[in-house]
Design a protein around this motif. Structure first.
Motif, PDB file in Angstrom:
ATOM      1  N   ALA A  42      31.989  36.729  30.329  1.00  0.00           N
ATOM      2  CA  ALA A  42      32.688  37.121  31.094  1.00  0.00           C
ATOM      3  C   ALA A  42      33.442  35.949  31.841  1.00  0.00           C
ATOM      4  O   ALA A  42      34.944  36.150  32.138  1.00  0.00           O
ATOM      5  N   ASN A  43      32.786  34.852  32.086  1.00  0.00           N
ATOM      6  CA  ASN A  43      33.435  33.661  32.797  1.00  0.00           C
ATOM      7  C   ASN A  43      34.413  33.361  31.871  1.00  0.00           C
ATOM      8  O   ASN A  43      35.439  33.082  32.321  1.00  0.00           O
ATOM      9  N   THR A  44      34.324  33.217  30.339  1.00  0.00           N
ATOM     10  CA  THR A  44      35.256  32.555  29.311  1.00  0.00           C
ATOM     11  C   THR A  44      36.611  33.418  29.412  1.00  0.00           C
ATOM     12  O   THR A  44      37.758  33.253  29.553  1.00  0.00           O
ATOM     13  N   ALA A  45      36.245  34.942  29.565  1.00  0.00           N
ATOM     14  CA  ALA A  45      37.331  35.872  29.302  1.00  0.00           C
ATOM     15  C   ALA A  45      38.295  35.695  30.767  1.00  0.00           C
ATOM     16  O   ALA A  45      39.396  35.760  30.779  1.00  0.00           O
ATOM     17  N   ALA A  46      37.407  35.587  31.838  1.00  0.00           N
ATOM     18  CA  ALA A  46      38.169  35.356  33.276  1.00  0.00           C
ATOM     19  C   ALA A  46      39.019  34.211  33.179  1.00  0.00           C
ATOM     20  O   ALA A  46      40.166  34.310  33.535  1.00  0.00           O
ATOM     21  N   ARG A  47      38.289  33.493  32.827  1.00  0.00           N
ATOM     22  CA  ARG A  47      39.176  31.942  33.011  1.00  0.00           C
ATOM     23  C   ARG A  47      40.284  31.611  31.823  1.00  0.00           C
ATOM     24  O   ARG A  47      41.111  31.066  32.170  1.00  0.00           O
ATOM     25  N   ARG A  48      40.081  32.519  30.870  1.00  0.00           N
ATOM     26  CA  ARG A  48      41.241  32.513  29.819  1.00  0.00           C
ATOM     27  C   ARG A  48      42.299  33.450  30.040  1.00  0.00           C
ATOM     28  O   ARG A  48      43.428  33.607  29.736  1.00  0.00           O
ATOM     29  N   GLY A  49      42.479  33.997  31.393  1.00  0.00           N
ATOM     30  CA  GLY A  49      43.334  34.862  32.044  1.00  0.00           C
ATOM     31  C   GLY A  49      43.235  36.306  31.833  1.00  0.00           C
ATOM     32  O   GLY A  49      44.155  36.789  32.068  1.00  0.00           O
ATOM     33  N   ALA A  50      41.793  36.886  31.395  1.00  0.00           N
ATOM     34  CA  ALA A  50      41.820  38.403  31.426  1.00  0.00           C
ATOM     35  C   ALA A  50      41.770  38.558  32.786  1.00  0.00           C
ATOM     36  O   ALA A  50      40.942  38.543  33.683  1.00  0.00           O
ATOM     37  N   LYS A  51      42.995  39.183  33.479  1.00  0.00           N
ATOM     38  CA  LYS A  51      43.351  39.321  34.736  1.00  0.00           C
ATOM     39  C   LYS A  51      42.296  40.420  35.517  1.00  0.00           C
ATOM     40  O   LYS A  51      42.157  40.610  36.686  1.00  0.00           O
ATOM     41  N   ILE A  52      41.267  41.053  34.650  1.00  0.00           N
ATOM     42  CA  ILE A  52      40.807  42.328  34.966  1.00  0.00           C
ATOM     43  C   ILE A  52      39.655  41.637  35.971  1.00  0.00           C
ATOM     44  O   ILE A  52      39.100  42.363  36.933  1.00  0.00           O
ATOM     45  N   LEU A  53      39.236  40.522  35.836  1.00  0.00           N
ATOM     46  CA  LEU A  53      38.271  39.692  36.640  1.00  0.00           C
ATOM     47  C   LEU A  53      38.779  38.485  37.217  1.00  0.00           C
ATOM     48  O   LEU A  53      39.310  37.769  36.318  1.00  0.00           O
ATOM     49  N   HIS A  54      38.433  38.234  38.360  1.00  0.00           N
ATOM     50  CA  HIS A  54      38.878  36.908  39.266  1.00  0.00           C
ATOM     51  C   HIS A  54      37.820  35.936  38.548  1.00  0.00           C
ATOM     52  O   HIS A  54      36.483  36.541  38.765  1.00  0.00           O
ATOM     53  N   PRO A  55      38.058  34.858  37.930  1.00  0.00           N
ATOM     54  CA  PRO A  55      37.089  34.000  37.589  1.00  0.00           C
ATOM     55  C   PRO A  55      35.933  33.653  38.496  1.00  0.00           C
ATOM     56  O   PRO A  55      34.636  33.516  37.976  1.00  0.00           O
ATOM     57  N   ASP A  56      36.258  33.464  39.579  1.00  0.00           N
ATOM     58  CA  ASP A  56      35.391  33.050  40.729  1.00  0.00           C
ATOM     59  C   ASP A  56      34.396  33.952  41.133  1.00  0.00           C
ATOM     60  O   ASP A  56      33.293  33.677  41.378  1.00  0.00           O
ATOM     61  N   CYS A  57      34.936  35.238  40.634  1.00  0.00           N
ATOM     62  CA  CYS A  57      33.790  36.327  41.109  1.00  0.00           C
ATOM     63  C   CYS A  57      32.399  36.300  40.111  1.00  0.00           C
ATOM     64  O   CYS A  57      31.394  36.561  40.547  1.00  0.00           O
ATOM     65  N   ILE A  58      32.864  35.885  39.031  1.00  0.00           N
ATOM     66  CA  ILE A  58      31.695  35.765  37.956  1.00  0.00           C
ATOM     67  C   ILE A  58      30.722  34.508  38.501  1.00  0.00           C
ATOM     68  O   ILE A  58      29.392  34.616  38.144  1.00  0.00           O
ATOM     69  N   SER A  59      31.409  33.404  38.841  1.00  0.00           N
ATOM     70  CA  SER A  59      30.563  32.211  39.347  1.00  0.00           C
ATOM     71  C   SER A  59      29.517  32.856  40.281  1.00  0.00           C
ATOM     72  O   SER A  59      28.425  32.345  40.362  1.00  0.00           O
ATOM     73  N   VAL A  60      30.158  33.523  41.230  1.00  0.00           N
ATOM     74  CA  VAL A  60      29.140  33.909  42.352  1.00  0.00           C
ATOM     75  C   VAL A  60      28.042  34.802  41.864  1.00  0.00           C
ATOM     76  O   VAL A  60      26.643  34.800  42.301  1.00  0.00           O
ATOM     77  N   ALA A  61      28.421  35.714  40.963  1.00  0.00           N
ATOM     78  CA  ALA A  61      27.408  36.685  40.515  1.00  0.00           C
ATOM     79  C   ALA A  61      26.397  35.776  39.545  1.00  0.00           C
ATOM     80  O   ALA A  61      25.260  35.985  39.753  1.00  0.00           O
ATOM     81  N   MET A  62      26.999  34.773  38.856  1.00  0.00           N
ATOM     82  CA  MET A  62      25.807  33.997  38.203  1.00  0.00           C
ATOM     83  C   MET A  62      24.898  33.045  39.266  1.00  0.00           C
ATOM     84  O   MET A  62      23.924  33.084  38.935  1.00  0.00           O
TER      85      MET A  62
END
Ligand code: ADP
Ligand code: ASP
Ligand code: MG
Length: 280
Positions: A223-243
C-alpha cells in the motif's frame, strides 16, 4: 467508534452527497465522518487565493447544491459567512472542507439524524516542521468531540489544520485520508474506513489503464509503495500512520464492500482481529 472518510468524489454533487449521507446513516454509530471538499473545490479555492477565478462561482456551486438538497434557507448565509471570513490564502483554501461539511451536516439534520459539526481547526495541528502534532491532536480531538455532547454522527473536515502559530493551514493535497487515520489513532477508533469511487486499489489508475487489476489484499508495504508511486487513491502519509499505530492489528483490504451509488471502502484499518489478516 468508527471513522469514515469520504473524498471529494463522494461529496462532489447533490446526488453524491445524498448517497453518501445514506451510507453514513446506515453505518454503525457513533461514527466520526471526515469529509473532503467537493471535487474541484480546492483547485478553485487555490486559484482564488492567488487572485484568479471568482468567489461568486464557488458560492454559487455550493448554494445550488444546498438548494438541490432542499436545505433550509439559512444555509446560504452560512455559505457566505464561511467565504467572507477567509482572508489569508490558507484560510481561503480551507473553505472547501468547511463548506462541504456544513452542507452535509445540514442535510443529515434535515433527515432527522443526530449529527454534530466538529471544527477540525480545534484539534488538527501541525508543528514547526509541518508534521502533525500527534500529542496535541490526541488531547484536543476528544475534547472537541465531547464539547458537542453525545451524538450518533460527528462530521468534521479533512485536510485543514492550524500551524504552530495557530494560523489556519492545510496538510498536503489529498490530505483528508491522513486526517482520518490521525483521528482514528487519536480517538482509539475501532476502525478507519476510506471510502471512494473505485472499488479498491489497482495496479494502475483504472480510469486511465484498461488492463489495471484490482489488488484484493495488500500488505502495508504494498500500500505504501502504491501510494508513494502516486496512486491517488491513498495519501502516502495515511499508510505510515496505520503502520505505526495499527501494526499487527490492522487490515488493509481492497475488497468491495457496501456497494451503493458507486461508493466503496478501499481500505479498512481495523482493531477487530476477527476481520483482520496480518501481513508484515
Ligand atoms: P477521493 O475524492 O475519494 O479522495 P481521489 O480522486 O483522491 O478520491 O482518488 C480516487 C481516484 O484515484 C480514483 O477515481 C482513480 O481514478 C484514482 N487512482 C489513481 N491510481 C489508482 C490506483 N492505483 N488504484 C485505484 N485508483 C487509483
Ligand atoms: N480537498 C483537499 C484536496 O483536494 C483534500 C482532499 O481531497 O483530501 O487536496
Ligand atoms: Mg483523495
Amino acid at each position: 467508534m468508527i471513522i469514515m472518510k469520504f473524498g471529494g468524489t463522494s461529496v462532489g454533487s447533490a446526488e453524491r452527497i445524498a448517497a453518501t449521507a445514506d451510507i453514513i446513516l446506515s453505518a454503525k454509530h457513533p461514527v466520526v465522518v471526515v469529509l473532503s471538499a467537493m471535487s474541484g473545490a480546492t483547485n478553485s479555492l487555490l486559484a482564488l487565493s492567488e487572485g484568479k477565478g471568482s468567489q461568486d462561482s464557488i458560492i454559487e456551486r455550493h448554494t445550488a447544491t444546498a438548494e438541490s438538497l432542499g436545505l433550509p434557507k439559512n444555509i446560504c448565509s452560512k455559505i457566505h459567512a464561511i467565504m467572507d471570513a477567509a482572508s489569508t490564502p490558507s484560510e481561503i483554501v480551507a473553505c472547501g472542507e468547511l463548506l462541504s461539511t456544513t452542507i452535509m451536516h445540514s442535510y443529515l439534520c434535515s433527515k432527522g439524524a443526530d449529527a454534530a459539526w466538529v471544527p477540525a481547526l480545534d484539534f488538527m495541528s501541525v508543528g514547526t516542521d509541518g508534521e502533525p502534532d500527534t500529542k496535541t491532536i490526541k488531547r484536543s480531538a476528544k475534547t472537541a468531540i465531547e464539547k458537542t455532547g453525545q451524538h450518533d454522527i460527528y462530521i468534521t473536515q479533512g485536510f485543514i489544520c492550524r500551524d504552530s502559530s495557530g494560523a489556519v493551514s492545510t496538510l498536503s493535497r489529498g490530505g483528508s485520508d491522513y486526517t482520518a487515520t490521525l483521528l482514528g489513532e487519536a480517538l482509539g477508533a475501532e476502525s478507519v474506513q476510506i471510502w471512494t469511487d473505485v472499488d479498491g486499489v489497482y495496479t494502475a489508475d483504472p480510469r486511465r489503464v484498461q488492463t489495471a487489476r484490482r489488488i484484493p489484499k495488500m500488505s502495508y508495504a504494498q500500500a505504501n509503495t502504491a501510494a508513494r508511486r502516486g496512486a491517488k487513491i491513498l495519501h502516502p502519509d495515511c499508510i505510515s500512520v496505520a503502520m505505526a499505530y495499527y501494526a499487527y492489528f490492522a487490515a488493509i483490504a481492497g475488497f468491495k464492500r457496501g456497494y451503493r451509488h458507486e461508493s466503496f471502502v478501499v481500505i479498512e484499518i481495523s482493531y477487530n482481529s476477527a476481520s483482520c489478516f496480518r501481513m508484515e
